[in-house]
Design a protein around this motif. Structure first.
Motif: not given
Lengths: 181, 130
Positions: A105-120, A148-153, A160-163
């Motif tokens: 869902h478009n509403e989830a985009v910001d939070s997912i991107c933020e999480q993954l950018t932080r992990l990168q 937790l799944g993202f951090i594990e990856l 770094p995870i590419e997304f």
């Protein structure tokens, strides 16, 4: 329209993908595919450490689709039996990689991107600390394991995870990620 | 109190909970779609068992080939419960974290659980698989 599946096969081979699945995915299907992937890598003489890593990424990414894909079968149902997504495993430039994609869902985009950018940008020790912190925080909640799944990856990936997130329409975006072993 | 035995599947471990022998073992693969549903009977029995446990040593063996991230949370919950029993009631509980000697990630997971615990005896046991 793809008139010939051979063209699709050539396209997949060019990416180094030796396994690719797109459509409704279930736990049972994932368990079967996981078995086959382990066998395939054994035949390729991959060491047991690599096999476990690739397998674990395949499971985390498949379960990510199962839990979080916004594209359900039957469509729109909240308690859907099946989640749609695409998952691939390949070998390219001496590295295995696992890649998955699904609608969100478009509403989830910001939070997912933020999480993954932080992990990168985190190094190995920071990822470890963050993993332990998140596990401790969420441990008494009935969570499906989000985050937790993202951090594990990120911890298992040598890069770094590419997304990527691509807007599809006013409701949905297509989200994909890639990890390397 | 009845013993609990669950057979392994491709994605869930074999569970042996022998209350008379004071022994719990989780062995195999662990990546179900919903780990909470799987572990309900284990945690239910554990709660009752721990109330009855006195001076005896309770041994818990965990031997996973692979476990997913939500199972990692479940394990922390399990170890937390056991740790509290040791801290609060001085119970004798030993956890053996059994891992493949060639799998350094599995060893690291064990160490990371150990770091979270206060008083629970947590042994890292490497095993050579054929």
């Amino acid at each position: 329209m793809l008139s010939n599946l051979h063209e699709l096969k050539i396209m997949l081979n060019q990416q180094g993908l030796f396994f690719c699945f797109g459509g409704p995915i279930s736990q049972e299907l994932m368990v079967g595919i996981g078995d086959t992937l382990r066998n395939k890598m054994k035949f390729d003489d991959a060491d047991s450490k690599t096999i476990v890593k690739v397998f674990s990424m395949f499971v985390e990414q498949s379960q990510n689709i199962i839990h979080y894909s916004a594209e359900k079968t039957p469509p729109g149902s909240e308690k859907a039996e099946l989640s749609n997504g695409i998952i691939g495993v390949g070998y390219d430039n001496d590295y295995y990689y696992v890649s998955c994609g699904n609608m969100i869902h478009n509403e989830a985009v910001d939070s997912i991107c933020e999480q993954l950018t932080r992990l990168q940008v985190m190094d190995r020790d920071e990822l470890k600390r963050y993993y332990k912190e998140r596990r401790r925080k969420d441990s008494h909640k009935d969570s499906k394991g989000a985050g937790l799944g993202f951090i594990e990856l990120a911890r298992k990936s040598v890069k770094p995870i590419e997304f990527n997130v691509q807007k599809v329409d006013e409701n949905f975006s297509f989200f994909s990620l890639k990890t390397t072993i | 109190m009845e013993n609990l035995n669950i057979k392994a599947t491709k994605h869930t471990p074999e569970v042996t909970f022998d209350v008379d022998k004071h022994f719990l073992e989780l062995k195999g693969e662990c990546y179900p779609e919903n780990i909470t549903n799987f572990t309900i009977p284990i945690f239910k029995l554990l709660k009752v068992y721990l109330q009855h446990l006195e001076k005896q040593t309770f041994t818990v063996n965990v031997e996973f080939i692979y476990f997913n991230s939500s199972s990692s949370k479940m394990l922390l919950d399990l170890f937390d419960i056991l740790d509290k029993e040791v801290v609060n009631y001085k119970k004798n509980i030993v956890v053996n974290w059994i891992y493949n000697v060639e799998d350094e990630d599995a060893e690291e997971y064990g160490e990371e659980f150990e770091e979270e615990l206060e008083s629970l005896t947590f042994n890292l046991v490497s095993k050579k698989y054929l």
